[in-house]
Enzyme design. Structure first.
Site, short mmCIF file in Angstrom:
data_model
loop_
_atom_site.label_atom_id
_atom_site.label_comp_id
_atom_site.label_asym_id
_atom_site.label_seq_id
_atom_site.Cartn_x
_atom_site.Cartn_y
_atom_site.Cartn_z
N GLY A 6 0.84 -1.21 0.00
CA GLY A 6 0.00 0.00 0.00
C GLY A 6 0.86 1.24 0.00
O GLY A 6 1.99 1.25 -0.52
N ASN A 7 0.33 2.30 0.62
CA ASN A 7 1.03 3.59 0.56
C ASN A 7 2.39 3.56 1.23
O ASN A 7 3.38 3.99 0.65
CB ASN A 7 0.15 4.68 1.20
CG ASN A 7 -0.95 5.12 0.26
OD1 ASN A 7 -0.82 5.03 -0.96
ND2 ASN A 7 -2.04 5.59 0.82
N HIS A 62 3.78 5.41 20.26
CA HIS A 62 3.42 6.21 19.08
C HIS A 62 1.92 6.50 19.13
O HIS A 62 1.11 5.93 18.40
CB HIS A 62 3.77 5.41 17.83
CG HIS A 62 3.50 6.14 16.55
ND1 HIS A 62 4.02 7.37 16.26
CD2 HIS A 62 2.77 5.78 15.45
CE1 HIS A 62 3.62 7.74 15.05
NE2 HIS A 62 2.86 6.80 14.55
#
Ligand SMILES: NC(=O)C1=CN([C@@H]2O[C@H](COP(=O)(O)OP(=O)(O)OC[C@H]3O[C@@H](n4cnc5c(N)ncnc54)[C@H](O)[C@@H]3O)[C@@H](O)[C@H]2O)C=CC1
Ligand SMILES: O=C([O-])CC(=O)C(=O)O
Length: 308
Positions: free
Chosen positions: A11-12, A175
């Site tokens: 994907g990206n 995160h």
């Protein structure tokens, strides 16, 4: 023989990481995804850019884990990204299922690889990968701090109108919304930024860093950031492949460091050929230590939900 890096998820983030790796001529790349055709198409397209870019990297896309055999590094970006209104934690259950499936397959094909986990929620996904892979902690590392620090560095450079090359920064912790940017350890040409930016302005930059992922999601609407995340991932890949002994903030499995035991949290790490070669312990103020503990507690809660 050239090194071999597998990227799971075309994907990206995955495809852009492949792009950075090839543009830096770091390794051959295997892009693998569950969707048929996408990794093959993106892989071939990138391969066809190599004569123009004058880079000898071989790139293939596949749906077959046999092609990933004996990779030196496996980067896991498989999973869903968030959309506006969602937190990274909302991805937990879906991405945990995907992570479990992926880790069993990549570790069977590449039992000696180093795993770099990127999928969110990052720290819990790294913990899940570590537990399932049964690798030592040197070989399972999470990417987040390099990205969060890069965002902080960008905002500092823009504020002071200085070269990004002058700016170093450290962001520790999980995160997520509780991440811990550390202005005391962030510098411009060696000068602590606390000497250069007044406290209220600095706090605004810190908050923008914490919200950095959400800021991009709000713009994109259909997904999340990928240029900076993939560049951050590839900085880690390069540090390992070139045995650079580079100190970078990464999610690592702590065993008593910073008073945290049995949990993935972002801390300063030395990356080299063996993967995570050292965790650097810095002395935190009471306030910084409390913020790190709060962030670790948030990670622990998520891990408890999926039982890792
Ligand atoms: N750690 C960090 O700092 C960052 C983490 N992320 C996370 O990275 C992940 C990927 O983000 P994007 O690339 O933007 O998403 P994307 O949707 O563009 O790509 C994800 C790819 O994973 C694939 N996939 C799904 N299940 C799979 C499986 N079982 N095996 C192989 N591939 C599978 C999908 O088909 C898709 O191509 C997300 O979870 C996102 O939240 C994104 C940016 C920064
Ligand atoms: O915000 C997201 O969901 C993706 C991510 O982790 C980031 O860009 O920091």
């Amino acid at each position: 023989m050239r090194k071999k890096v597998t990227i799971v998820g075309a994907g990206n983030v995955g495809a852009t990481a492949a792009h950075w790796i090839a543009s830096k001529e770091l390794a051959d790349v295997i892009l693998i995804d569950v969707v048929e055709g996408i990794p093959q198409g993106k892989g071939l397209d990138l391969l066809e850019a190599m004569p123009i870019e004058k880079r000898d990297c071989h790139i293939i896309g596949t749906n077959d884990y046999a092609d990933t055999a004996n990779s030196d590094i496996v980067v896991i970006t498989a999973g869903i990204p968030r959309k506006p209104g969602m937190s990274r934690d909302d991805l937990l259950q879906t991405n945990y299922k995907i992570m479990s499936d992926v880790v069993s397959k990549v570790t069977a094909a590449s039992p000696n690889c180093i795993l770099i986990v990127v999928s969110n929620p990052l720290d819990a996904m790294a913990q899940a990968a570590f537990k399932q892979a049964k690798f030592n902690r040197e070989r399972v590392i999470g990417m987040a701090g390099v990205l969060d620090s890069a965002r902080f560095r960008t905002f500092i450079a823009e504020e002071l109108k200085v070269s990004v090359e002058n700016v170093t920064a450290f962001v520790l912790g999980g995160h997520g919304d509780t991440m811990v940017p550390l202005p005391r350890f962030s510098t411009v040409a060696g000068i602590p930024i606390t000497e250069l930016i007044e406290p209220a302005k600095l706090e605004a930059l810190v908050q923008r860093t914490r919200d950095g992922g959400a800021e991009i999601v709000k713009h994109l609407k259909t997904g999340s950031a990928y240029y900076a995340p993939s560049a951050a991932t590839v900085e880690m890949v390069e540090a390992i492949l070139k045995d650079k002994k580079k100190i970078l903030p990464c999610a690592a499995y702590l065993q008593g460091e910073y008073g945290i035991d049995g949990l993935y949290v972002g801390v300063p790490c030395k990356l080299g050929a063996r993967g995570l070669e050292q965790i650097i312990e810095i002395k935190l103020t009471a306030e910084e230590a409390a913020a790190l503990k709060k962030s670790a507690d948030a990670v622990k809660e998520l891990c408890a939900v999926i039982g890792v």
